[in-house]
Write a protein that holds these residues in place. Structure first.
Motif, short mmCIF file in Angstrom:
data_model
loop_
_atom_site.label_atom_id
_atom_site.label_comp_id
_atom_site.label_asym_id
_atom_site.label_seq_id
_atom_site.Cartn_x
_atom_site.Cartn_y
_atom_site.Cartn_z
N GLU A 8 52.24 26.89 24.09
CA GLU A 8 53.31 27.60 24.77
C GLU A 8 52.90 27.91 26.21
O GLU A 8 51.93 28.65 26.44
N PRO A 9 53.61 27.39 27.20
CA PRO A 9 53.24 27.62 28.60
C PRO A 9 53.14 29.10 28.96
O PRO A 9 52.21 29.50 29.67
N LEU A 10 54.07 29.92 28.47
CA LEU A 10 54.04 31.35 28.80
C LEU A 10 52.78 31.99 28.21
O LEU A 10 52.12 32.80 28.87
N ALA A 11 52.44 31.63 26.98
CA ALA A 11 51.24 32.19 26.35
C ALA A 11 50.00 31.77 27.12
O ALA A 11 49.06 32.56 27.28
N GLN A 12 49.98 30.52 27.61
CA GLN A 12 48.86 30.07 28.42
C GLN A 12 48.74 30.90 29.70
O GLN A 12 47.64 31.31 30.09
N GLU A 13 49.87 31.14 30.34
CA GLU A 13 49.87 31.92 31.58
C GLU A 13 49.34 33.33 31.35
O GLU A 13 48.57 33.86 32.15
N ILE A 14 49.77 33.94 30.25
CA ILE A 14 49.33 35.31 29.95
C ILE A 14 47.82 35.33 29.69
O ILE A 14 47.10 36.20 30.19
N LEU A 15 47.34 34.37 28.90
CA LEU A 15 45.91 34.30 28.63
C LEU A 15 45.11 34.13 29.93
O LEU A 15 44.10 34.81 30.14
N GLU A 16 45.58 33.23 30.79
CA GLU A 16 44.87 32.98 32.04
C GLU A 16 44.87 34.24 32.91
O GLU A 16 43.85 34.60 33.52
N GLU A 17 46.01 34.92 32.95
CA GLU A 17 46.12 36.16 33.75
C GLU A 17 45.16 37.22 33.24
O GLU A 17 44.49 37.90 34.03
N TYR A 18 45.07 37.38 31.90
CA TYR A 18 44.16 38.37 31.33
C TYR A 18 42.71 37.99 31.56
O TYR A 18 41.86 38.85 31.86
N LEU A 19 42.38 36.70 31.44
CA LEU A 19 40.99 36.25 31.57
C LEU A 19 40.44 36.50 32.97
O LEU A 19 39.26 36.82 33.13
N VAL A 20 41.31 36.34 33.98
CA VAL A 20 40.88 36.54 35.36
C VAL A 20 40.33 37.95 35.57
O VAL A 20 39.44 38.17 36.39
N GLU A 21 40.85 38.90 34.80
CA GLU A 21 40.45 40.30 34.99
C GLU A 21 39.25 40.71 34.13
O GLU A 21 38.84 41.87 34.14
N ILE A 22 38.70 39.74 33.37
CA ILE A 22 37.51 40.03 32.56
C ILE A 22 36.30 39.41 33.25
O ILE A 22 36.23 38.19 33.40
N PRO A 23 35.33 40.20 33.68
CA PRO A 23 34.18 39.66 34.41
C PRO A 23 33.36 38.69 33.56
O PRO A 23 33.31 38.80 32.32
N GLY A 24 32.76 37.73 34.23
CA GLY A 24 31.81 36.83 33.57
C GLY A 24 32.43 35.67 32.83
O GLY A 24 31.76 35.01 32.04
#
Length: 246
Positions: free
Chosen positions: A11-27
């Protein structure tokens, strides 16, 4: 330590949300994202990530099937909209299973669990979890087999018989023999008992392929399949066969 991450999510939207959340997690370093199981499998093999964010219901091959085909699977966080895949099995083994929709904080918690596992190099954990879930999930409708770079999807109805071969099971069809790294017990549990019968320690047969049962030694029997193949029947296998055939 930077953790290399791959997302396999259709799901493109789910991918976008995951990517957005991951950017804010260090490391974390997102090294690849894929929309189906085939591309995800190839990408994981090429990129060798530390952590995989994996949906279960994917086009072409499922998340579980993808894991079966990996020689060295990374740590996995399952991301799915369904709660019917033995969630407790994942929790017991300290991996994580995120139900959509989930929060950034929930993903961060899951990533921290995975970070600990990666640091400990506890890769046996994943093998136990995937085995538990496969046993607890729905009966097999097909078997996914990788031969070199080729992936074959074998409908269970195409299987004539199965034969134990050391750590593998040989799956015999009209198209030939395929090897699967699973114990025979796995197939005994997962295949429909009204269609498949374990007639010997090393053999299971598709009952629709049996054309004749005949004695060949004192108190010993064998099955003749439509293909002409002869399959031995043990004493306990004969009883199971009798019960299966009514």
């Amino acid at each position: 330590m930077n953790i290399r991450v791959v997302i396999v999510e259709d799901e493109p939207l789910a991918q976008e949300i995951l990517e957005e959340y991951l950017v804010e997690i260090p490391g974390l370093q997102l090294v690849g994202k894929f929309y189906n199981g085939y591309d995800g499998l190839k990408g994981i093999q090429e990129l060798a990530p530390d952590l995989l964010l994996l949906d279960i219901n994917l086009p072409k091959i499922s998340g579980f099937e993808l894991l079966e085909l990996l020689d060295a699977p990374p740590q996995v966080i399952f991301v799915t909209a369904y709660d019917t895949y033995a969630v407790k099995a994942f929790e017991v083994h300290a991996l994580d299973y995120l139900l959509k929709p989930f929060t950034k904080e929930r993903l961060k918690t899951a990533v921290e669990k995975a970070r600990e596992r990666i640091a400990l190099k506890d890769m046996q954990n994943l093998e136990r979890v995937t085995q538990d879930v496969q046993i607890d999930s729905e009966p097999l409708e097909r078997v996914v087999v990788k031969t070199g770079a080729k992936i074959d999807l074998i409908p269970v109805g195409d299987i004539h018989y199965l034969r134990a071969e050391d750590d593998y099971v040989g799956i015999h069809t009209a198209k030939g023999r395929f090897l699967k790294l699973k114990p025979m017990k796995y197939f005994e549990v997962k295949l429909d008992a009204s269609i498949f019968c374990r007639v010997h320690r090393s053999f299971m047969v598709n009952l629709s392929q049996v054309i004749r049962i005949e004695p060949y030694e004192k108190e010993r029997y064998r099955l003749i399949l439509r293909s002409g193949i002869e399959v031995p029947v043990s004493k306990s296998g004969r009883l199971r066969l009798k019960n299966a055939l009514g």
